[in-house]
Every structure is written in structure tokens, then in C-alpha cells.
Design a protein around this motif. Structure first.
Motif, mmCIF file in Angstrom:
data_model
loop_
_atom_site.group_PDB
_atom_site.id
_atom_site.type_symbol
_atom_site.label_atom_id
_atom_site.label_comp_id
_atom_site.label_asym_id
_atom_site.label_seq_id
_atom_site.Cartn_x
_atom_site.Cartn_y
_atom_site.Cartn_z
ATOM 1 N N ALA A 15 1.937 69.741 7.418
ATOM 2 C CA ALA A 15 2.334 68.780 8.452
ATOM 3 C C ALA A 15 3.085 67.201 8.302
ATOM 4 O O ALA A 15 4.080 67.760 8.995
ATOM 5 N N ARG A 16 2.169 66.413 7.144
ATOM 6 C CA ARG A 16 3.738 65.436 7.226
ATOM 7 C C ARG A 16 4.375 65.421 6.524
ATOM 8 O O ARG A 16 6.070 65.177 6.647
ATOM 9 N N HIS A 17 5.129 66.506 5.976
ATOM 10 C CA HIS A 17 6.494 66.882 5.254
ATOM 11 C C HIS A 17 7.324 67.990 6.338
ATOM 12 O O HIS A 17 8.070 67.919 6.167
ATOM 13 N N GLY A 18 6.389 68.367 6.780
ATOM 14 C CA GLY A 18 7.797 69.422 7.612
ATOM 15 C C GLY A 18 7.995 68.402 8.855
ATOM 16 O O GLY A 18 8.887 69.367 9.829
ATOM 17 N N LEU A 19 6.899 67.119 9.424
ATOM 18 C CA LEU A 19 7.529 66.486 10.280
ATOM 19 C C LEU A 19 7.119 67.565 11.262
ATOM 20 O O LEU A 19 7.708 67.004 11.887
#
Ligand SMILES: [Mn+2]
Length: 205
Positions: free
Chosen positions: A55-59
Motif C-alpha cells: 500500500a505504502r509504495h504503490g500509494l
């Protein structure tokens, strides 16, 4: 501040899906145009850690609430979470108008180097080349990482290639893979204003 209406306002690219079987009960909410916020509870700590990184790195904004037969093992939880996440991706991209369709990334994490390539083409296909050096990563059976991504690929009807180009540490390898997938999916689901309609000579995906 979100706007509900407006002629030029792009459609909301969100999904919320609940799937209940005799083995698991899983609810996923996904916003492709998020900021990387997540709230994830699968009952498997390392799996939560991977999905938070996704989630964090795919925004993406992602919530996952899962319960199920972890007393058996983690298989149903990993596979079913993949199924529901794949369904949420398919629902959020909707008719795929204006999106890039293809995405790829090569992500390093210390010793690990993971490649991910995505085509949101509507035809499920899955290639996975990675052998983890340890059978378990925290509380997650490392075999289940393939099961999870396979489920994502067929339930989102995407072509997904994952390859570990190098790696020594299972935690790093898994994390590099989840983050590489996140970045590739962010690219594939991203909009390009030059794309009119669906990016296919066939006219549909
Ligand atoms: Mn980590």
C-alpha cells in the motif's frame, strides 16, 4: 477535500469487496488514488507487513480485515486475500479507460532484487521465478507468496510476471517482491492524459 461531482472530475477509482467462505471472511477496501495509508489485519504478522509495504509504495489506500482458519495453516488466508485484492483491483480500474495498462519495476532491497511486470489486459497469466531460502518468513509459509500473487493475477485478470533477480535473505526478497509489484501496479493503473479511451488496438481490454 474530495469532490463528489464536477464535469471534469475523474471517476473515483475505489472498490470495497467482502468475500465469505467456510474457510475465510475477508473484506478489502482499495483506493488506487490514495496516499499509501493502510490498516491491515490478516492474523499473519509478516503478511500484514508485506501488504502494508504494498500500500505504502504503490500509494494505494488499503484496508484488509481478514479472519479464517489459521488453526489449519495460512494457505486459505493468503490465497483468499489474493482473490479479494484482485477483485478489488479489477473493480477499481473499471473499464480501464485512460490508464497506462502496462507497468514494471525492478526494486532493490539490500541483497534482494525483484522484477515485476504487469499488463492489465483482461487475460490472466502468471509467471513466478523465486525460491526463498527459508520455508517460513516470520509466521508466513514462504510458499504462500506464490499462491497469493497467483490469486491476485487471475482474479484481476492481469498478466503478472515476478522474478527474483538475486537475493539471500527471505524477508528482503519477499518485501522487494511486494514493493516491486506495488510500483508496477501503480504505473499500470496510473492515468495518462494522452490516452483517449482504452489503450488497445482492439478497443477494449
Ligand atoms: Mn521488513
Amino acid at each position: 477535500m474530495e469532490q463528489e461531482t464536477g464535469g471534469c472530475q475523474p471517476l473515483k477509482r475505489k472498490a470495497s469487496i467482502t468475500r465469505t467462505t467456510k474457510e475465510t471472511d475477508i473484506t478489502v477496501t482499495l483506493n488506487l488514488d490514495g496516499t499509501g495509508m493502510s490498516d491491515i489485519h490478516t492474523g499473519i504478522g509478516f503478511f500484514d507487513h508485506m501488504l502494508e509495504g504494498f500500500a505504502r509504495h504503490g500509494l494505494f489506500d488499503l484496508t484488509i480485515q481478514g479472519s479464517g482458519d489459521l488453526h489449519v495453516d495460512g494457505h486459505h488466508m493468503a490465497e483468499d486475500t489474493g482473490i479479494v485484492l484482485g477483485q478489488a483491483i479489477a473493480q477499481a480500474v473499471s473499464d480501464k479507460k485512460g490508464i497506462r495498462r502496462y507497468g514494471y519495476f525492478i526494486l532493490p532491497m539490500d541483497d534482494a532484487l525483484a522484477l515485476s511486470a504487469v499488463d492489465l489486459c483482461g487475460r490472466p497469466y502468471f509467471e513466478f521465478e523465486c525460491s526463498f531460502p527459508t520455508p517460513m518468513i516470520g509466521g508466513l509459509d514462504s510458499q504462500l507468496i506464490r499462491e497469493f500473487f497467483y490469486a491476485v493475477s487471475y482474479s484481476a485478470a492481469m498478466n503478472l510476471h515476478l522474478k527474483m533477480l538475486s537475493g539471500l535473505n527471505s524477508h528482503h526478497m519477499a518485501e522487494a517482491m511486494f514493493k516491486a509489484f506495488a510500483k508496477a501496479l501503480d504505473m499500470a493503473t496510473g492515468r495518462d492524459e494522452r490516452i483517449d479511451g482504452v489503450l488497445s488496438t482492439k478497443g477494449s481490454l
